[in-house]
Design an enzyme around this catalytic site. Structure first.
Site, PDB file in Angstrom:
ATOM      1  N   TRP A  32       0.869  -1.177   0.000  1.00 49.18           N
ATOM      2  CA  TRP A  32       0.000   0.000   0.000  1.00 49.18           C
ATOM      3  C   TRP A  32       0.908   1.231   0.000  1.00 49.18           C
ATOM      4  O   TRP A  32       1.859   1.292   0.774  1.00 49.18           O
ATOM      5  CB  TRP A  32      -0.908   0.041   1.239  1.00 49.18           C
ATOM      6  CG  TRP A  32      -1.584   1.366   1.338  1.00 49.18           C
ATOM      7  CD1 TRP A  32      -2.610   1.816   0.567  1.00 49.18           C
ATOM      8  CD2 TRP A  32      -1.226   2.458   2.221  1.00 49.18           C
ATOM      9  NE1 TRP A  32      -2.929   3.118   0.919  1.00 49.18           N
ATOM     10  CE2 TRP A  32      -2.103   3.525   1.917  1.00 49.18           C
ATOM     11  CE3 TRP A  32      -0.263   2.621   3.229  1.00 49.18           C
ATOM     12  CZ2 TRP A  32      -2.039   4.756   2.584  1.00 49.18           C
ATOM     13  CZ3 TRP A  32      -0.205   3.843   3.891  1.00 49.18           C
ATOM     14  CH2 TRP A  32      -1.086   4.885   3.566  1.00 49.18           C
ATOM     15  N   GLU A  52      -3.187  -3.061  -2.232  1.00 53.94           N
ATOM     16  CA  GLU A  52      -4.321  -2.431  -1.528  1.00 53.94           C
ATOM     17  C   GLU A  52      -4.647  -1.071  -2.132  1.00 53.94           C
ATOM     18  O   GLU A  52      -3.796  -0.200  -2.214  1.00 53.94           O
ATOM     19  CB  GLU A  52      -3.955  -2.286  -0.044  1.00 53.94           C
ATOM     20  CG  GLU A  52      -5.001  -1.577   0.798  1.00 53.94           C
ATOM     21  CD  GLU A  52      -4.618  -1.505   2.280  1.00 53.94           C
ATOM     22  OE1 GLU A  52      -3.431  -1.780   2.622  1.00 53.94           O
ATOM     23  OE2 GLU A  52      -5.491  -1.160   3.089  1.00 53.94           O
ATOM     24  N   LYS A  56      -7.014   2.581  -2.435  1.00 49.16           N
ATOM     25  CA  LYS A  56      -7.558   3.551  -1.479  1.00 49.16           C
ATOM     26  C   LYS A  56      -8.275   4.668  -2.228  1.00 49.16           C
ATOM     27  O   LYS A  56      -7.976   4.929  -3.395  1.00 49.16           O
ATOM     28  CB  LYS A  56      -6.412   4.122  -0.636  1.00 49.16           C
ATOM     29  CG  LYS A  56      -6.884   4.967   0.530  1.00 49.16           C
ATOM     30  CD  LYS A  56      -5.856   5.044   1.632  1.00 49.16           C
ATOM     31  CE  LYS A  56      -6.327   5.999   2.715  1.00 49.16           C
ATOM     32  NZ  LYS A  56      -5.528   5.923   3.913  1.00 49.16           N
ATOM     33  N   ASP A  88      -9.596  -2.953   1.633  1.00 49.28           N
ATOM     34  CA  ASP A  88      -9.707  -2.490   3.017  1.00 49.28           C
ATOM     35  C   ASP A  88     -11.055  -1.777   3.084  1.00 49.28           C
ATOM     36  O   ASP A  88     -11.325  -0.877   2.280  1.00 49.28           O
ATOM     37  CB  ASP A  88      -8.536  -1.525   3.296  1.00 49.28           C
ATOM     38  CG  ASP A  88      -8.572  -0.902   4.684  1.00 49.28           C
ATOM     39  OD1 ASP A  88      -9.640  -0.393   5.074  1.00 49.28           O
ATOM     40  OD2 ASP A  88      -7.531  -0.881   5.361  1.00 49.28           O
ATOM     41  N   HIS A 136     -11.553   2.003   2.696  1.00 49.82           N
ATOM     42  CA  HIS A 136     -10.963   2.677   1.540  1.00 49.82           C
ATOM     43  C   HIS A 136     -11.919   2.938   0.390  1.00 49.82           C
ATOM     44  O   HIS A 136     -11.529   2.937  -0.771  1.00 49.82           O
ATOM     45  CB  HIS A 136      -9.753   1.887   1.031  1.00 49.82           C
ATOM     46  CG  HIS A 136      -8.608   1.928   1.989  1.00 49.82           C
ATOM     47  ND1 HIS A 136      -7.347   1.495   1.668  1.00 49.82           N
ATOM     48  CD2 HIS A 136      -8.524   2.377   3.251  1.00 49.82           C
ATOM     49  CE1 HIS A 136      -6.551   1.649   2.704  1.00 49.82           C
ATOM     50  NE2 HIS A 136      -7.248   2.182   3.682  1.00 49.82           N
ATOM     51  N   HIS A 153      -8.578  -6.258   4.405  1.00 48.58           N
ATOM     52  CA  HIS A 153      -8.234  -5.590   5.649  1.00 48.58           C
ATOM     53  C   HIS A 153      -9.561  -5.266   6.308  1.00 48.58           C
ATOM     54  O   HIS A 153     -10.332  -4.474   5.770  1.00 48.58           O
ATOM     55  CB  HIS A 153      -7.478  -4.279   5.396  1.00 48.58           C
ATOM     56  CG  HIS A 153      -5.997  -4.466   5.344  1.00 48.58           C
ATOM     57  ND1 HIS A 153      -5.122  -3.413   5.194  1.00 48.58           N
ATOM     58  CD2 HIS A 153      -5.226  -5.579   5.451  1.00 48.58           C
ATOM     59  CE1 HIS A 153      -3.872  -3.882   5.200  1.00 48.58           C
ATOM     60  NE2 HIS A 153      -3.918  -5.186   5.343  1.00 48.58           N
ATOM     61  N   ASP A 171     -11.747   6.976   6.598  1.00 42.32           N
ATOM     62  CA  ASP A 171     -10.871   5.841   6.883  1.00 42.32           C
ATOM     63  C   ASP A 171     -10.249   5.989   8.269  1.00 42.32           C
ATOM     64  O   ASP A 171      -9.038   6.084   8.418  1.00 42.32           O
ATOM     65  CB  ASP A 171      -9.786   5.783   5.797  1.00 42.32           C
ATOM     66  CG  ASP A 171      -8.861   4.591   5.960  1.00 42.32           C
ATOM     67  OD1 ASP A 171      -9.321   3.563   6.487  1.00 42.32           O
ATOM     68  OD2 ASP A 171      -7.699   4.682   5.557  1.00 42.32           O
ATOM     69  N   ASP A 187     -10.109   3.969  10.807  1.00 44.09           N
ATOM     70  CA  ASP A 187      -9.505   2.781  11.407  1.00 44.09           C
ATOM     71  C   ASP A 187      -9.892   2.563  12.863  1.00 44.09           C
ATOM     72  O   ASP A 187      -9.050   2.233  13.700  1.00 44.09           O
ATOM     73  CB  ASP A 187      -7.975   2.813  11.243  1.00 44.09           C
ATOM     74  CG  ASP A 187      -7.558   2.529   9.810  1.00 44.09           C
ATOM     75  OD1 ASP A 187      -7.764   1.400   9.351  1.00 44.09           O
ATOM     76  OD2 ASP A 187      -7.053   3.458   9.137  1.00 44.09           O
ATOM     77  N   ASP A 228      -6.989  -4.498  10.400  1.00 44.47           N
ATOM     78  CA  ASP A 228      -6.233  -3.258  10.226  1.00 44.47           C
ATOM     79  C   ASP A 228      -6.965  -2.111  10.923  1.00 44.47           C
ATOM     80  O   ASP A 228      -7.853  -1.506  10.340  1.00 44.47           O
ATOM     81  CB  ASP A 228      -6.045  -2.951   8.732  1.00 44.47           C
ATOM     82  CG  ASP A 228      -5.196  -1.703   8.501  1.00 44.47           C
ATOM     83  OD1 ASP A 228      -4.530  -1.250   9.450  1.00 44.47           O
ATOM     84  OD2 ASP A 228      -5.217  -1.165   7.368  1.00 44.47           O
TER      85      ASP A 228
HETATM   86  C1  RNT Z   1      -3.704   2.701   5.024  1.00 44.16           C
HETATM   87  C2  RNT Z   1      -3.852   1.250   4.757  1.00 44.16           C
HETATM   88  C3  RNT Z   1      -2.736   0.370   5.252  1.00 44.16           C
HETATM   89  C4  RNT Z   1      -2.246   0.746   6.639  1.00 44.16           C
HETATM   90  C5  RNT Z   1      -1.273  -0.242   7.234  1.00 44.16           C
HETATM   91  C6  RNT Z   1      -0.586   0.306   8.421  1.00 44.16           C
HETATM   92  O1  RNT Z   1      -4.790   3.440   4.685  1.00 44.16           O
HETATM   93  O2  RNT Z   1      -5.068   0.800   5.272  1.00 44.16           O
HETATM   94  O3  RNT Z   1      -3.118  -0.948   5.194  1.00 44.16           O
HETATM   95  O4  RNT Z   1      -3.303   0.928   7.514  1.00 44.16           O
HETATM   96  O5  RNT Z   1      -0.420  -0.699   6.287  1.00 44.16           O
HETATM   97 ZN    ZN Z   2      -5.432  -1.333   5.210  1.00 43.69          ZN
END
Ligand code: RNT
Ligand code: ZN
Length: 412
Positions: free
Chosen positions: A180, A221, A223, A254, A257, A281, A289, A291, A321
């Site tokens: 990523w 990955e 985004k 993810d 994203h 993820h 995003d 998290d 994640d």
């Molecule tokens: C970032 C991505 C990625 C990170 C990690 C730490 O937007 O989600 O996967 O969160 O690699």
């Molecule tokens: Zn991620």
């Protein structure tokens, strides 16, 4: 209600709880190391960059490899099921006085992690770290117009493939290596194809390192945007999906994203139709995003249901994640890990065969009834039985509080 009674209730709707538990205990969950220290790592200790953020200043964060390993042990031993440990390149353990930058890291910098994982019977996954580093220039890495910058990060990617192969060889478990990059622009660009072409070329170079494709699964990955890169993201969904398909690597989705009304649960089936493997993820985006820690919510359940309904438990690499620095980090880890396991169990306790038939007969009256009925089934009793068989209890908070007391004596 007892587990036996719950089993009878599920039997009535055509679900075998024993089969569900049997399947669940063989699903591997890749748990991310970076929840333990707010994505800081050990190699540069630079502030987190790349449009991702941990917020909060809860005390007692792990500061050394030893502390982090101790915390991983505490948290992971309270998360049921098969596990893998997911490392980032920034967690390299570089000996005091040695100056090794990310373009030169090698297996030896991860020996301690390998030993740690092997002793616990875990596989290892890996991620090159294209952020929190001075060579991220103007927010760019593999798509930079600056040759020097791009070269540095291409070398980093290559080293990471070598390290991933070493992980697979040592643990005997294939390693998922996820790429990523944070590259993008805050404001409206004039050239959108240039950075994407450079990114594709850089990836091609990284992947030109010979590696055993049965040992290392490279994933990419995508985004949609990040803080400070609101207008344009190089590694968009279309870029990553197309790149993965044409280069025969694995796409990674993810669920933080995408635009806030898009859901990954609806994307899984399409991806499974056209890809041999799919990587996820699992996170919890709150308006962006962000998290947040994964909880047992609708979308997590829906994603799990899609994997189960598509009979794809062996085709999907499931990883967590999230990073929350505002609450106890151990509790966050366990809550997130358990929530994914819960969602999978919930999905396995659905009679998807009958429900598909209702859909095909266009009997959406019965289907709605079936969906709603599931919500008040004695799921908790089956979950507790799973925990019991894994040697765990439902309550982990008491242990977390005790552990925190111990940490408060030695950490800030
Ligand atoms: C970032 C991505 C990625 C990170 C990690 C730490 O937007 O989600 O996967 O969160 O690699
Ligand atoms: Zn991620």
């Amino acid at each position: 209600m007892s587990y036996a009674e719950a089993g009878k209730m599920y039997e009535k709707i055509g679900v075998d709880t024993e089969k569900a538990l049997e399947k669940l205990k063989n699903v591997t969950l890749s748990l991310h190391v970076w929840q333990g220290d707010d994505v800081v790592g050990f190699d540069s200790r630079e502030a987190l960059s790349g449009g991702i953020q941990t917020t909060g200043n809860y005390p007692y964060k792990a500061n050394t490899p030893e502390e982090l390993m101790k915390d991983v042990d505490f948290a992971f031993s309270r998360i049921p099921g098969k596990k893998k440990l997911n490392l980032h390149a920034s967690y390299a353990i570089i000996p005091e006085g040695e100056k090794t930058d990310r373009d030169a890291i090698a297996p030896r910098h991860f020996e301690k992690w390998v030993k740690f994982a092997k002793e616990r019977g875990w596989g290892l996954d890996f991620n090159p770290t294209f952020f929190s580093h001075p060579m991220v220039v103007n927010g760019l890495t593999l798509s930079s117009p600056d040759d020097k910058v791009r070269r540095f990060w291409i070398e980093h990617g290559k080293r990471c493939i070598e390290i991933s192969e070493y992980f697979a060889e040592e643990t005997g478990v294939p390693c998922v290596m996820n790429i990523w990059i944070p590259d993008g622009y805050k404001d409206i660009p004039a050239d959108r194809i240039g950075p994407r072409r450079r990114f594709a070329e850089s990836l091609d170079e990284i992947m030109s390192v010979p590696y055993d494709k049965s040992k290392v699964y490279v994933t990419l990955e995508s985004k949609v945007f990040g803080i400070g890169v609101e207008s344009y993201t190089v590694g968009s969904a279309e870029f990553c999906t197309s790149y993965s398909a044409t280069r025969h690597i694995t796409p990674l989705m993810d669920n933080g994203h995408y635009h806030p009304t898009e859901v990954v649960s609806d994307k899984i089936s399409s991806m499974l139709l056209f890809n041999e493997k799919l990587a996820l993820h699992v996170t919890r985006p709150v308006r962006w995003d962000s998290d947040h820690v994964v909880i047992f919510d609708d979308e997590t359940r829906e994603m799990a249901k899609e994997i189960v309904r598509c009979d794809a438990l062996d085709r999907v690499f499931i990883a967590t994640d999230f990073f929350d620095a505002s609450i106890n980090r151990l509790s966050a880890w366990i809550t997130g890990g358990r929530s994914v396991a819960k969602a999978l169990l919930y999905a396995l306790l659905e009679n998807s065969g009958d429900m598909k038939k209702m859909q095909d007969a266009h009997d959406f009256t019965s289907l709605m009834y079936a969906h709603e009925n599931l919500k008040t089934m004695p799921f908790g009793d089956v979950w507790r039985e799973y925990l019991r068989r894994e040697g765990m209890e439902e309550d982990y908070l008491t242990d977390v509080k005790e552990y925190e007391k111990e940490l408060s004596k030695s950490r800030k």
